[in-house]
Design a protein around this motif. Sequence first.
Motif, PDB file in Angstrom:
ATOM      1  N   ILE A 113     -14.480  -5.061   0.818  1.00  0.00           N
ATOM      2  CA  ILE A 113     -14.671  -6.502   0.904  1.00  0.00           C
ATOM      3  C   ILE A 113     -13.297  -7.162   0.900  1.00  0.00           C
ATOM      4  O   ILE A 113     -12.463  -6.881   0.033  1.00  0.00           O
ATOM      5  N   VAL A 114     -13.066  -8.024   1.890  1.00  0.00           N
ATOM      6  CA  VAL A 114     -11.763  -8.669   2.053  1.00  0.00           C
ATOM      7  C   VAL A 114     -11.813 -10.067   1.463  1.00  0.00           C
ATOM      8  O   VAL A 114     -12.687 -10.873   1.812  1.00  0.00           O
ATOM      9  N   VAL A 164      -7.675  -2.445  -6.977  1.00  0.00           N
ATOM     10  CA  VAL A 164      -7.931  -3.369  -5.871  1.00  0.00           C
ATOM     11  C   VAL A 164      -6.726  -3.343  -4.941  1.00  0.00           C
ATOM     12  O   VAL A 164      -5.580  -3.399  -5.397  1.00  0.00           O
ATOM     13  N   ALA A 165      -6.973  -3.269  -3.648  1.00  0.00           N
ATOM     14  CA  ALA A 165      -5.883  -3.163  -2.680  1.00  0.00           C
ATOM     15  C   ALA A 165      -5.238  -4.520  -2.414  1.00  0.00           C
ATOM     16  O   ALA A 165      -5.926  -5.520  -2.237  1.00  0.00           O
ATOM     17  N   PHE A 166      -3.915  -4.523  -2.396  1.00  0.00           N
ATOM     18  CA  PHE A 166      -3.181  -5.657  -1.863  1.00  0.00           C
ATOM     19  C   PHE A 166      -3.257  -5.547  -0.351  1.00  0.00           C
ATOM     20  O   PHE A 166      -2.836  -4.554   0.228  1.00  0.00           O
ATOM     21  N   CYS A 167      -3.810  -6.548   0.306  1.00  0.00           N
ATOM     22  CA  CYS A 167      -3.970  -6.495   1.757  1.00  0.00           C
ATOM     23  C   CYS A 167      -2.608  -6.666   2.418  1.00  0.00           C
ATOM     24  O   CYS A 167      -1.980  -7.724   2.299  1.00  0.00           O
ATOM     25  N   ILE A 168      -2.158  -5.640   3.104  1.00  0.00           N
ATOM     26  CA  ILE A 168      -0.903  -5.704   3.847  1.00  0.00           C
ATOM     27  C   ILE A 168      -1.199  -6.406   5.158  1.00  0.00           C
ATOM     28  O   ILE A 168      -1.998  -5.928   5.962  1.00  0.00           O
ATOM     29  N   SER A 169      -0.572  -7.557   5.361  1.00  0.00           N
ATOM     30  CA  SER A 169      -0.964  -8.438   6.453  1.00  0.00           C
ATOM     31  C   SER A 169       0.249  -8.857   7.273  1.00  0.00           C
ATOM     32  O   SER A 169       1.177  -9.476   6.753  1.00  0.00           O
ATOM     33  N   ASP A 170       0.235  -8.503   8.550  1.00  0.00           N
ATOM     34  CA  ASP A 170       1.301  -8.881   9.471  1.00  0.00           C
ATOM     35  C   ASP A 170       0.870 -10.144  10.208  1.00  0.00           C
ATOM     36  O   ASP A 170      -0.077 -10.118  10.995  1.00  0.00           O
ATOM     37  N   ARG A 174       4.374 -15.948   9.737  1.00  0.00           N
ATOM     38  CA  ARG A 174       3.837 -17.224   9.241  1.00  0.00           C
ATOM     39  C   ARG A 174       3.642 -17.194   7.732  1.00  0.00           C
ATOM     40  O   ARG A 174       3.895 -18.197   7.048  1.00  0.00           O
ATOM     41  N   TYR A 175       3.177 -16.066   7.217  1.00  0.00           N
ATOM     42  CA  TYR A 175       2.955 -15.951   5.786  1.00  0.00           C
ATOM     43  C   TYR A 175       3.776 -14.790   5.226  1.00  0.00           C
ATOM     44  O   TYR A 175       4.139 -13.874   5.971  1.00  0.00           O
ATOM     45  N   PRO A 176       4.070 -14.817   3.918  1.00  0.00           N
ATOM     46  CA  PRO A 176       4.855 -13.731   3.319  1.00  0.00           C
ATOM     47  C   PRO A 176       4.160 -12.384   3.482  1.00  0.00           C
ATOM     48  O   PRO A 176       2.934 -12.302   3.526  1.00  0.00           O
ATOM     49  N   MET A 177       4.960 -11.336   3.574  1.00  0.00           N
ATOM     50  CA  MET A 177       4.418  -9.995   3.769  1.00  0.00           C
ATOM     51  C   MET A 177       5.092  -9.026   2.800  1.00  0.00           C
ATOM     52  O   MET A 177       6.290  -9.125   2.529  1.00  0.00           O
ATOM     53  N   ARG A 178       4.298  -8.109   2.292  1.00  0.00           N
ATOM     54  CA  ARG A 178       4.829  -7.048   1.422  1.00  0.00           C
ATOM     55  C   ARG A 178       3.976  -5.814   1.652  1.00  0.00           C
ATOM     56  O   ARG A 178       2.752  -5.918   1.761  1.00  0.00           O
ATOM     57  N   THR A 179       4.602  -4.658   1.734  1.00  0.00           N
ATOM     58  CA  THR A 179       3.855  -3.418   1.981  1.00  0.00           C
ATOM     59  C   THR A 179       3.599  -2.687   0.664  1.00  0.00           C
ATOM     60  O   THR A 179       3.934  -1.518   0.512  1.00  0.00           O
ATOM     61  N   ALA A 180       3.006  -3.388  -0.272  1.00  0.00           N
ATOM     62  CA  ALA A 180       2.700  -2.809  -1.579  1.00  0.00           C
ATOM     63  C   ALA A 180       1.387  -2.038  -1.527  1.00  0.00           C
ATOM     64  O   ALA A 180       0.418  -2.479  -0.911  1.00  0.00           O
ATOM     65  N   VAL A 181       1.356  -0.898  -2.201  1.00  0.00           N
ATOM     66  CA  VAL A 181       0.141  -0.091  -2.319  1.00  0.00           C
ATOM     67  C   VAL A 181      -0.318  -0.161  -3.766  1.00  0.00           C
ATOM     68  O   VAL A 181       0.401   0.256  -4.678  1.00  0.00           O
ATOM     69  N   THR A 182      -1.511  -0.704  -3.993  1.00  0.00           N
ATOM     70  CA  THR A 182      -1.963  -0.966  -5.358  1.00  0.00           C
ATOM     71  C   THR A 182      -3.279  -0.283  -5.702  1.00  0.00           C
ATOM     72  O   THR A 182      -3.806  -0.489  -6.795  1.00  0.00           O
ATOM     73  N   VAL A 186      -5.759   1.850   1.173  1.00  0.00           N
ATOM     74  CA  VAL A 186      -4.893   0.805   1.719  1.00  0.00           C
ATOM     75  C   VAL A 186      -5.686  -0.001   2.737  1.00  0.00           C
ATOM     76  O   VAL A 186      -6.477   0.569   3.504  1.00  0.00           O
ATOM     77  N   TYR A 187      -5.471  -1.308   2.745  1.00  0.00           N
ATOM     78  CA  TYR A 187      -6.134  -2.183   3.714  1.00  0.00           C
ATOM     79  C   TYR A 187      -5.056  -2.929   4.487  1.00  0.00           C
ATOM     80  O   TYR A 187      -4.218  -3.623   3.899  1.00  0.00           O
ATOM     81  N   LEU A 188      -5.080  -2.775   5.810  1.00  0.00           N
ATOM     82  CA  LEU A 188      -4.037  -3.313   6.671  1.00  0.00           C
ATOM     83  C   LEU A 188      -4.645  -4.215   7.738  1.00  0.00           C
ATOM     84  O   LEU A 188      -5.548  -3.799   8.462  1.00  0.00           O
ATOM     85  N   ARG A 189      -4.158  -5.460   7.833  1.00  0.00           N
ATOM     86  CA  ARG A 189      -4.606  -6.399   8.857  1.00  0.00           C
ATOM     87  C   ARG A 189      -3.424  -6.753   9.749  1.00  0.00           C
ATOM     88  O   ARG A 189      -2.391  -7.226   9.266  1.00  0.00           O
ATOM     89  N   LEU A 190      -3.577  -6.531  11.034  1.00  0.00           N
ATOM     90  CA  LEU A 190      -2.497  -6.751  11.993  1.00  0.00           C
ATOM     91  C   LEU A 190      -2.881  -7.908  12.909  1.00  0.00           C
ATOM     92  O   LEU A 190      -3.665  -7.747  13.839  1.00  0.00           O
TER      93      LEU A 190
END
Length: 247
Positions: A113-114, A164-170, A174-182, A186-190
Amino acid sequence: MGKSSLFPSVRIGTSGWIYPHWQGRFYPLECPKAKWLEYYARHFDVLELNVSFYRLPDAETFRRWSARTPAGFIWTVKMNHYITHILRLKNVEEAMSRFYDAVSSLGDKLGPIVIQLPPSLIYENSLVRHFLGLLDLSRKHAIEVRHGSWMQDEFMELLRQHNVAFCISDTAGRYPMRTAVTADYVYLRLHGSRRLYASLYTEEELRGWAEMIRGWSRETWVFFDNDFEGNAVRNAIRLREICSGGS
């Protein structure tokens, strides 16, 4: 579809499927809109559902969508914006109960769930702790943040404590990005690296993401949201090929 010996736990799809401009680019011209979901599900094994963000479908709608997709197909679902953008994570118990009741109708096809937060929402420790305590942690969740105040180690540690996953979002900057794995997934939105929701990822960019996925060495969910001209489909198929060892 979406899995390989090199990347045994990666699922790759698109964010949404009802895009009229995909007809002739992905959907055959002779394929009616009413059959687009079935056509999509023949080519991908996972789909990120966006409509639930704008309006919460009833349980029967979720059941119908589930029935129209094959065994093994997974739906990831965006939490309704009433919880995130209207209530802004406060006094959300009843709304979250309604949301979970509805999406549970997907049965074993329900994936992560996002939870997409508004750009104006500033990090507050007590608010986050309370909200995380309300999540049904028998299910996977990913939180996509859009304000820089969330890019701090304290928040990442709270996510780790709840798996809970930190959503890695490219988002093309426009918005801050961090490639953290929590979490142990892993959940990745491109959304597009140069133009938000539009630009086609280059071969070099896709290979870079593939190497990052390999390095994470855990279950990974990848969704392309650059729907313009069918770029999301093209990129999803190509990344899947790369992750499957294709040249």
